[in-house]
Design an enzyme around this catalytic site. Structure first.
Site, PDB file in Angstrom:
ATOM      1  N   ALA A   1     -78.158  58.348  -4.154  1.00  0.00           N
ATOM      2  CA  ALA A   1     -78.305  60.401  -4.902  1.00  0.00           C
ATOM      3  C   ALA A   1     -79.238  60.964  -4.045  1.00  0.00           C
ATOM      4  O   ALA A   1     -78.686  61.999  -3.658  1.00  0.00           O
ATOM      5  CB  ALA A   1     -79.618  59.020  -6.189  1.00  0.00           C
TER       6      ALA A   1
ATOM      7  N   ASP B   1     -70.818  62.014  -4.786  1.00  0.00           N
ATOM      8  CA  ASP B   1     -70.268  61.106  -5.173  1.00  0.00           C
ATOM      9  C   ASP B   1     -68.711  61.672  -4.640  1.00  0.00           C
ATOM     10  O   ASP B   1     -67.726  60.893  -4.218  1.00  0.00           O
ATOM     11  CB  ASP B   1     -70.372  60.222  -6.086  1.00  0.00           C
ATOM     12  CG  ASP B   1     -71.457  58.978  -6.008  1.00  0.00           C
ATOM     13  OD1 ASP B   1     -72.140  59.575  -5.235  1.00  0.00           O
ATOM     14  OD2 ASP B   1     -72.108  58.678  -6.872  1.00  0.00           O
TER      15      ASP B   1
ATOM     16  N   PHE C   1     -77.409  63.655 -10.436  1.00  0.00           N
ATOM     17  CA  PHE C   1     -78.710  64.369  -9.332  1.00  0.00           C
ATOM     18  C   PHE C   1     -78.194  65.720  -8.725  1.00  0.00           C
ATOM     19  O   PHE C   1     -78.557  66.800  -8.562  1.00  0.00           O
ATOM     20  CB  PHE C   1     -78.661  63.203  -8.058  1.00  0.00           C
ATOM     21  CG  PHE C   1     -79.617  62.069  -9.097  1.00  0.00           C
ATOM     22  CD1 PHE C   1     -80.375  61.991  -9.124  1.00  0.00           C
ATOM     23  CD2 PHE C   1     -78.804  60.975  -9.374  1.00  0.00           C
ATOM     24  CE1 PHE C   1     -81.081  61.227  -9.764  1.00  0.00           C
ATOM     25  CE2 PHE C   1     -78.898  59.320 -10.026  1.00  0.00           C
ATOM     26  CZ  PHE C   1     -80.442  59.899  -9.472  1.00  0.00           C
ATOM     27  N   GLY C   2     -76.329  65.888  -8.312  1.00  0.00           N
ATOM     28  CA  GLY C   2     -76.087  66.611  -7.451  1.00  0.00           C
ATOM     29  C   GLY C   2     -76.031  68.113  -8.409  1.00  0.00           C
ATOM     30  O   GLY C   2     -76.376  69.059  -7.700  1.00  0.00           O
TER      31      GLY C   2
ATOM     32  N   GLY D   1     -71.019  68.990 -14.224  1.00  0.00           N
ATOM     33  CA  GLY D   1     -71.891  67.430 -13.757  1.00  0.00           C
ATOM     34  C   GLY D   1     -73.040  67.981 -13.687  1.00  0.00           C
ATOM     35  O   GLY D   1     -73.368  68.747 -13.280  1.00  0.00           O
ATOM     36  N   SER D   2     -73.813  66.867 -14.471  1.00  0.00           N
ATOM     37  CA  SER D   2     -75.191  67.086 -14.626  1.00  0.00           C
ATOM     38  C   SER D   2     -75.819  66.040 -14.077  1.00  0.00           C
ATOM     39  O   SER D   2     -77.176  65.830 -14.590  1.00  0.00           O
ATOM     40  CB  SER D   2     -75.701  67.546 -16.056  1.00  0.00           C
ATOM     41  OG  SER D   2     -76.112  66.234 -16.960  1.00  0.00           O
TER      42      SER D   2
ATOM     43  N   VAL E   1     -64.409  68.885 -18.577  1.00  0.00           N
ATOM     44  CA  VAL E   1     -64.153  69.861 -17.841  1.00  0.00           C
ATOM     45  C   VAL E   1     -61.958  68.635 -18.011  1.00  0.00           C
ATOM     46  O   VAL E   1     -62.456  67.768 -16.918  1.00  0.00           O
ATOM     47  CB  VAL E   1     -64.319  70.378 -16.610  1.00  0.00           C
ATOM     48  CG1 VAL E   1     -63.272  70.588 -15.653  1.00  0.00           C
ATOM     49  CG2 VAL E   1     -65.529  70.416 -16.910  1.00  0.00           C
TER      50      VAL E   1
ATOM     51  N   GLU F   1     -79.636  43.307  -7.228  1.00  0.00           N
ATOM     52  CA  GLU F   1     -81.096  43.957  -8.487  1.00  0.00           C
ATOM     53  C   GLU F   1     -80.735  43.626  -9.457  1.00  0.00           C
ATOM     54  O   GLU F   1     -81.455  42.573 -10.479  1.00  0.00           O
ATOM     55  CB  GLU F   1     -80.632  45.425  -8.489  1.00  0.00           C
ATOM     56  CG  GLU F   1     -81.281  45.761  -7.118  1.00  0.00           C
ATOM     57  CD  GLU F   1     -81.806  47.686  -7.337  1.00  0.00           C
ATOM     58  OE1 GLU F   1     -82.974  47.940  -6.347  1.00  0.00           O
ATOM     59  OE2 GLU F   1     -81.097  47.815  -7.994  1.00  0.00           O
TER      60      GLU F   1
END
Ligand code: FAD
Length: 455
Positions: free
Chosen positions: A344, A326, A28-29, A25-26, A101, A196
């Site tokens: 985030a 998450d 935030f984490g 996973g690219s 994956v 928002e």
């Protein structure tokens, strides 16, 4: 949290072989973990002692907090996406694989990949960092999967933008469709995303589409925000919640609290109380659940599928597997509270923490617990309006909160080009009361729009 003796953690760093870390996973984490791992360890005597393979099914990082602006024609999709390979140009220790994956052999330390358009070899690891994020949770509400518009990724945001603009095009040629709900937009979920998107839609209609559609009574367009709790913006204080609601209502948003959506049809939204709202658009911003990858990899999970981790973010029962963001049910060692919210900063701080723990293990040190630094929460309600609750009990509302929101999001965006582009778009929108990227690219939005033309 002691040192784990294992084949993956040799006693000396003088050995030739580099320590292999696969990051899934690219977001935030994952990005935070890969960046922190790519830096040379201050304790280690060797250079680039860690080899990182970052895997993502997309070749870009998505800045999710601004998805709603793509969906409401405020920004271009490319403004909030950044190619992952570009982020690591100057990091020889990090390589990227564009693949999904699909599984892993945790005993042998191998991740299975599906390159979809091209064959990809499995990747071996000494440590695995799972940062695969979350996905939309419809809570099984009938019809949401088929007719609702989620807002979780870039494809969702562009599909929604297409659909909104197509509804106006359809109503322009057949104004009778307005009675059928063509210009009624129901937003479900009164958290920051719902608030928002509702505010931004109302402004798009009144500021821009009113001028675009000269022969259409755009004043008949409705934005209905449905929230099942008694108030909007649950995690905020009462004054901020009141401010947000007033600002939305000033923009013409119909706020319905203590209401629940019972089912959704192509042109109808039925509330639990029995009310039927003719609407061709339902935007689902009511919740997320963990990416199912945790269960797929055979890792232990807790409520809503989040991976069970110890205080140091090490996955329970798997010494060489870590989870952040998450997808992880992480606990704050400062307060012993958890799981931490799916935000985030939690993912970014978790990524850095896991990188540090992997390095500590390599250096033969025990791991330490994750301590989350809460930097506050913010939500915008449209042009020049926001609420922000920051540390030291600093509460901002209206224009100052909006400026703080703009500055923070510009700083957090990946890539200088994206920052410049977003800043230019915002400045343009603010000074001209315009929204440049109101374009229909076709695709999924077009298909759904035609289906909902048949009441
Ligand atoms: C609309 C919206 C608005 C938001 N607004 C805010 C906000 O204002 N402030 C805030 O703090 N937070 C906000 N959030 C939440 C925040 O974006 C998330 O908490 C954060 O993105 C989590 O980071 P992550 O690294 O865990 O996952 P993500 O950033 O979601 O990254 C997960 C990555 O994993 C990849 N992936 C998933 N499965 C696989 C697989 N099988 N194989 C390979 N790759 C895979 C994905 O492609 C993705 O790139 C918002 C979220 C949304 C959806």
């Amino acid at each position: 949290m002691g040192k784990i003796p294992s084949r993956a953690y040799p006693d000396t760093m003088t050995c030739e072989r580099k320590h292999k870390v696969v990051v899934v996973g690219s977001g935030f984490g994952g990005l935070a973990a890969a960046k922190a791992l790519s830096k040379r360890s201050s304790r280690s005597s060797t250079e680039a002692d860690v080899e990182v393979t970052l895997v993502d099914r997309n070749n870009f990082h998505t800045f999710q907090p601004l998805l709603y602006q793509v969906a409401t024609s405020g920004l271009n999709a490319a403004d909030i996406a950044h190619p992952v390979r570009g982020i690591f140009h100057d990091s020889p220790g990090v390589s990227f694989v564009h693949a999904a994956v699909t599984g892993a052999d945790l005993e042998r330390g191998i991740v299975h990949l599906d390159g979809t358009s091209h064959p990809v070899d499995d990747v071996p690891f000494d440590d695995l960092v799972v940062a695969a994020g979350a996905t939309t949770n419809t809570f099984g509400t009938p019809g949401v999967e088929e007719h609702g518009f989620p807002l979780y990724n870039l494809a969702d945001a562009t599909a929604l933008r297409n659909h909104v603009l197509e509804r106006f095009e359809a109503a322009d040629v057949a104004p009778d469709l307005i009675d059928d709900g063509a210009l009624t937009f129901v937003v479900v979920g009164g958290g920051p995303t719902g608030v928002e998107v509702a505010g931004a839609l109302a402004e798009l209609f009144s500021m821009v589409l009113r001028k675009d559609f000269k022969h259409l009574d755009v004043g008949r367009a409705r934005v209905v925000l449905v929230e099942m709790l008694p108030q909007l913006l649950g995690p905020f204080s009462d004054p901020s919640r009141r401010h947000a609601r007033e600002a939305l209502e000033e923009r013409g948003v119909e706020v319905r609290v203590e209401e629940q959506v019972e089912r959704v049809e192509a042109t109808r939204v039925v509330l639990a109380g029995g009310e039927e709202i003719p609407a061709h658009t339902l935007i689902w911003a009511a919740g997320v659940k963990a990416n199912p990858l945790g269960a797929l990899l055979g890792l232990p999970t807790v409520g809503s599928g989040r991976i069970e981790v110890g205080p140091d973010l090490n996955v329970t029962g798997h010494p060489n597997v870590w989870a952040v963001g998450d997808i992880a049910a992480s606990i704050d060692a400062r307060t012993d509270q958890g799981p931490l919210p799916q935000l985030a900063p939690v993912a970014m701080q978790g990524g850095v923490h896991v990188a540090e723990q992997i390095r500590r293990r390599i250096d033969g040190l025990p791991t330490v617990a994750f301590r989350y630094r809460d930097k506050g929460t913010m939500a915008t309600i449209g042009r020049s309006h926001a609420v922000a609750e920051l540390p030291l009990r600093i509460r901002l509302r209206g224009f100052p909160a909006w400026v703080a929101w703009l500055a923070l999001h510009l700083v957090m965006l990946a890539g200088f080009r994206n920052r410049v582009s977003v800043f230019v778009n915002w400045a343009w929108n603010w000074f001209t009361w315009d929204r440049g990227p109101r374009v229909i690219f076709g695709g999924e939005g077009a298909t759904r729009a035609r289906a909902s033309d048949r009441p």
